[in-house]
Design an enzyme around this catalytic site. Structure first.
Site, PDB file in Angstrom:
ATOM      1  N   ALA A  18       0.799  -1.235   0.000  1.00 37.16           N
ATOM      2  CA  ALA A  18       0.000   0.000   0.000  1.00 37.16           C
ATOM      3  C   ALA A  18       0.825   1.276   0.000  1.00 37.16           C
ATOM      4  CB  ALA A  18      -0.924  -0.003   1.222  1.00 37.16           C
ATOM      5  N   SER A  20       2.860   2.511  -2.306  1.00 36.78           N
ATOM      6  CA  SER A  20       3.137   3.168  -3.581  1.00 36.78           C
ATOM      7  C   SER A  20       2.274   2.590  -4.686  1.00 36.78           C
ATOM      8  CB  SER A  20       4.616   3.005  -3.974  1.00 36.78           C
ATOM      9  OG  SER A  20       4.869   1.653  -4.340  1.00 36.78           O
ATOM     10  N   GLY A  21       2.313   3.239  -5.836  1.00 35.51           N
ATOM     11  CA  GLY A  21       1.708   2.716  -7.041  1.00 35.51           C
ATOM     12  C   GLY A  21       0.255   2.310  -6.899  1.00 35.51           C
ATOM     13  N   ILE A  22      -0.067   1.119  -7.412  1.00 35.47           N
ATOM     14  CA  ILE A  22      -1.443   0.625  -7.425  1.00 35.47           C
ATOM     15  C   ILE A  22      -2.030   0.528  -6.024  1.00 35.47           C
ATOM     16  CG2 ILE A  22      -2.865  -1.401  -7.935  1.00 35.47           C
ATOM     17  CD1 ILE A  22      -0.954  -1.908 -10.332  1.00 35.47           C
ATOM     18  N   SER A 145      -1.002 -10.032 -13.643  1.00 37.45           N
ATOM     19  CA  SER A 145      -0.493  -9.171 -14.709  1.00 37.45           C
ATOM     20  C   SER A 145      -0.926  -9.755 -16.038  1.00 37.45           C
ATOM     21  CB  SER A 145       1.037  -9.095 -14.642  1.00 37.45           C
ATOM     22  OG  SER A 145       1.574  -8.456 -15.786  1.00 37.45           O
ATOM     23  N   TYR A 158       9.901 -12.204 -13.488  1.00 42.18           N
ATOM     24  CA  TYR A 158       8.661 -11.549 -13.064  1.00 42.18           C
ATOM     25  C   TYR A 158       7.480 -12.194 -13.786  1.00 42.18           C
ATOM     26  CZ  TYR A 158       5.096  -7.965 -12.395  1.00 42.18           C
ATOM     27  OH  TYR A 158       3.935  -7.299 -12.076  1.00 42.18           O
TER      28      TYR A 158
END
Length: 424
Positions: A18, A20-22, A145, A158
């Site tokens: 939580a 950063s980013g999404i 993803s 990844y």
């Protein structure tokens, strides 16, 4: 048993990653909707700052410093959520890390650590959520993803970890359905998202990584996550480009491979030199309350495809968006001469014989500009100053920024110039 999910204003939501980013954008949007929040990440300073920010807005929120690669930490997230709020209704497995480089050059230790976070972190969180929600109902949301189905060159490990997340999520979903458990299990599959993801990745390249176009705003993913928290979904692709890549993987895999080799790989690296094996978020927290990253082009602020997917009455937009996205990728690919360079105009005209003495006009940066300009075909995007990245000041954390810009405080786009903290 049909799963009944509550309104966001009636829910307690756990969000990992939580800081950063999404994860950061999802937390802020959930707070605005009135949800109670349990925020987890490794970066305590960022979590404390975010908790204070949301508390001032009237949100009931706590944070838990936790590394999801450690099962004991994930159990503690669940325990503290129940201790504070009595229960939770939605669990979002969002935390993740990445690596850029050729897989043959990467260490086994780094590969294992990536899987500990990206795969085992999802497993640990899913088991905690399932145990708690099995008898009371709720939503489990795993952030995978588009690379759960397609492999991106220079991001092999990844991609492999996200393939594993999809396999696990699909299997868990069917097992829960078989026992008629009242749990909605959703896999979110974002395309490239303009977050600090490339900057926090372990880097084996000589250049600073960046997303190849097109890239979408993290808000597009947050919208899909929160929609799944209130309305059961099986999986959601975020971004029409992701649908295109999946289609290419199925129908034209050789073309996709060639595109990855000649266009995607060079566009995934900026022109800024980087120090190999620099400190990254692979082993330690790197979140510093930054929503956006170093994507050099115009970020797509909406995804027409995803909005249509979430709204079945708008399926015609899916067809139109996907068809136009095909044109974008083909356009970007056709600009390449097979070596990551764009042929000069002497070789482009129909019926004209290529002048072997002509000098190629471009390196990878021209390919990026071509692909970014073609982003307009599906979504309406907004870049810095309303332009396609032209004339804007370097964003902190961007490839154009100075070291001071990268690590210093940044302006949060969602706050209209208000300082939100430093980069993730």
């Amino acid at each position: 048993m049909k799963t009944k999910l509550k309104k966001l204003s009636e829910q307690t939501i756990v969000i990992t990653g939580a800081s950063s980013g999404i994860g950061l954008v999802t937390a802020r949007q959930a707070a605005k909707a009135g949800a109670r929040l349990v925020l987890a990440a490794r970066s305590e300073d960022a979590l404390r700052q975010l908790t204070e920010e949301l508390s001032e807005q009237g949100c009931e929120v706590i944070y838990v410093v936790a590394d999801v690669s450690k099962q004991a930490d994930v159990k503690r997230i669940s325990s503290e959520a129940r201790q504070k709020f009595g229960s939770f209704d939605t669990w979002v497995n969002n935390a993740g890390v990445s690596m850029y480089g050729k897989v043959v050059n990467e260490s086994i230790d780094d590969m294992r650590q990536l899987f500990e976070t990206n795969f085992w972190g999802v497993v640990y969180g899913s088991l905690e959520a399932t145990e708690h929600l099995r008898h009371r109902g709720g939503a489990l949301i795993n952030v995978g993803s588009v690379l759960s189905d397609v492999t991106a060159i220079l991001q092999t490990m990844y991609s492999a970890s996200k393939h594993a997340v999809k396999g696990f999520t699909d299997g868990l979903r069917t097992e829960l359905e078989m026992e008629d458990a009242p749990i909605s299990v959703t896999l979110i599959q974002p395309a490239a998202i303009d977050t600090p993801y490339p900057l926090n990745a372990k880097n084996y390249l000589d250049k600073v990584p960046q997303h190849a176009p097109p890239a979408y705003a993290p808000e597009t993913v947050a919208d899909a996550i929160l929609s799944s928290a209130t309305s059961p979904q099986r999986n959601i692709l975020v971004g029409g480009a992701g649908k295109l890549f999946k289609g290419m993987e199925e129908w034209t895999p050789a073309l996709l491979d060639k595109f990855m080799e000649t266009a995607f790989a060079p566009m995934s690296q900026s022109d800024k030199a980087d120090r190999r094996n620099r400190p990254s978020g692979l082993y330690e927290g790197a979140g510093q309350l930054q929503e956006r990253g170093n994507y050099p082009g115009r970020t797509r602020e909406i995804s027409t495809y995803t909005k249509a997917k979430l709204n079945p009455t708008a399926t015609a937009a899916i067809v139109a968006g996907t068809g136009l996205a095909v044109a974008a990728i083909i356009n970007a690919f056709s600009k390449n001469d097979g070596n990551g360079k764009t042929p000069d105009k002497a070789s482009e005209g129909p019926g004209r014989k290529q002048d072997n003495k002509a000098t190629p006009t471009s390196d990878k940066s021209t390919d990026q500009a071509s692909a970014q300009n073609s982003d307009n075909v599906e979504d309406t995007g907004k870049g810095a100053n309303g332009a396609n990245g032209a004339g804007r000041a370097p964003r902190a954390g961007s490839a154009e920024a100075t070291p001071g810009d990268v690590r210093g405080p940044v302006a949060d786009k969602s706050k209209q110039g208000k300082q939100s903290g430093s980069k993730n």
